[in-house]
Design an enzyme around this catalytic site. Structure first.
Site, mmCIF file in Angstrom:
data_model
loop_
_atom_site.group_PDB
_atom_site.id
_atom_site.type_symbol
_atom_site.label_atom_id
_atom_site.label_comp_id
_atom_site.label_asym_id
_atom_site.label_seq_id
_atom_site.Cartn_x
_atom_site.Cartn_y
_atom_site.Cartn_z
ATOM 1 N N HIS A 15 0.840 -1.196 0.000
ATOM 2 C CA HIS A 15 0.000 0.000 0.000
ATOM 3 C C HIS A 15 0.880 1.252 0.000
ATOM 4 C CE1 HIS A 15 -0.344 0.889 4.650
ATOM 5 N NE2 HIS A 15 0.899 0.744 4.265
ATOM 6 N N CYS A 34 5.525 6.412 4.358
ATOM 7 C CA CYS A 34 4.331 5.663 3.960
ATOM 8 C C CYS A 34 3.691 6.227 2.695
ATOM 9 C CB CYS A 34 3.311 5.650 5.097
ATOM 10 S SG CYS A 34 3.900 4.729 6.519
ATOM 11 N N HIS A 40 5.001 0.118 -0.478
ATOM 12 C CA HIS A 40 5.759 -0.745 0.437
ATOM 13 C C HIS A 40 4.775 -1.786 0.973
ATOM 14 C CE1 HIS A 40 3.876 2.175 3.127
ATOM 15 N NE2 HIS A 40 3.890 1.216 4.024
ATOM 16 N N HIS A 42 3.397 -4.884 3.926
ATOM 17 C CA HIS A 42 3.302 -5.334 5.322
ATOM 18 C C HIS A 42 2.828 -6.780 5.334
ATOM 19 C CE1 HIS A 42 3.690 -1.339 7.140
ATOM 20 N NE2 HIS A 42 2.909 -0.892 6.179
ATOM 21 N N ASP A 80 -4.693 -10.808 -0.107
ATOM 22 C CA ASP A 80 -3.344 -11.369 -0.064
ATOM 23 C C ASP A 80 -2.606 -11.182 -1.391
ATOM 24 O OD1 ASP A 80 -1.227 -12.718 1.225
ATOM 25 O OD2 ASP A 80 -1.802 -14.607 0.266
ATOM 26 N N HIS A 81 -1.377 -10.709 -1.284
ATOM 27 C CA HIS A 81 -0.507 -10.454 -2.433
ATOM 28 C C HIS A 81 -1.108 -9.442 -3.407
ATOM 29 C CE1 HIS A 81 1.717 -13.733 -0.713
ATOM 30 N NE2 HIS A 81 2.717 -13.446 -1.518
ATOM 31 N N GLU A 125 -0.535 -4.382 11.838
ATOM 32 C CA GLU A 125 0.206 -3.962 10.642
ATOM 33 C C GLU A 125 1.692 -4.277 10.820
ATOM 34 O OE1 GLU A 125 -0.757 -0.490 7.777
ATOM 35 O OE2 GLU A 125 0.621 0.303 9.274
HETATM 36 NI NI NI Z 1 2.524 0.993 5.523
#
Ligand code: NI
Length: 136
Positions: A15, A34, A40, A42, A80-81, A125
Site C-alpha cells: 500500500h 508511507c 511498500h 506489510h 493477499d498479495h 500492521e
Molecule cells: Ni505501511
C-alpha cells in the site's frame, strides 16, 4: 453463557498512504515514508473475535471451520498479495491505513456472520502496531 472464539489469519499486501486532495508536499509531510509512490508492504495479521451465546447442544459458539472458510474467502483471498491502493476496490476512495483496513474487514464480515453474534476485528500492521474495530 456468553463466550468469545477467535480466528487468526494472515495476508501480505502493498500500500501507500496518500490523500489525493492534498499536494505532494502535504502528503509527504503527513505520511512520510508511507507516502512513497513506489509503495511498500506489510505482513498483516488479522484476528476476528466472535462473541455470543454458547450452544449447549454442540458446545460450540460458532463452527470454527465455517468461520475460517469465511475469513479465507472474503478477506484473505481478497487482499493477499495485492496492492491495496491500486488493486482492491474497497480502497478506491479510501486511504488504506490500518484503521481503514480493519473497518473494511469488519464490514465485510458483518454482512456474512449471523447477526446474533458480535464481532471484533484486530489488525496488526506490524508486531507493535495494531488497531481494533468492533462497529459504530
Ligand atoms: Ni505501511
Amino acid at each position: 453463557m456468553r463466550i468469545t472464539v477467535c480466528r487468526k489469519g494472515h495476508f501480505s499486501a502493498a500500500h501507500r498512504l496518500h490523500n489525493p486532495n492534498w499536494d505532494d508536499e502535504k502528503n509527504q509531510r503527513v505520511f512520510g515514508d508511507c507516502n512513497n509512490p513506489q509503495f511498500h508492504g506489510h505482513n498483516y495479521e488479522v484476528i476476528v473475535k466472535v462473541t455470543g451465546e454458547l450452544d449447549p447442544e454442540t458446545g460450540y459458539l460458532i463452527d470454527l471451520k465455517i468461520l475460517r472458510d469465511m475469513i479465507n474467502e472474503h478477506v484473505l483471498d481478497r487482499f493477499d498479495h495485492r496492492n491495496l491502493y491500486t488493486e482492491v476496490e474497497d480502497f478506491r476512495n479510501l486511504n488504506p491505513t490500518a484503521e481503514n483496513i480493519a473497518i473494511v474487514i469488519w464490514k465485510i464480515l458483518r454482512e456474512k456472520i449471523d447477526k446474533k453474534y458480535e464481532i471484533k476485528v484486530t489488525l496488526y500492521e506490524t508486531e507493535r502496531n495494531f488497531v481494533e474495530y468492533e462497529g459504530q
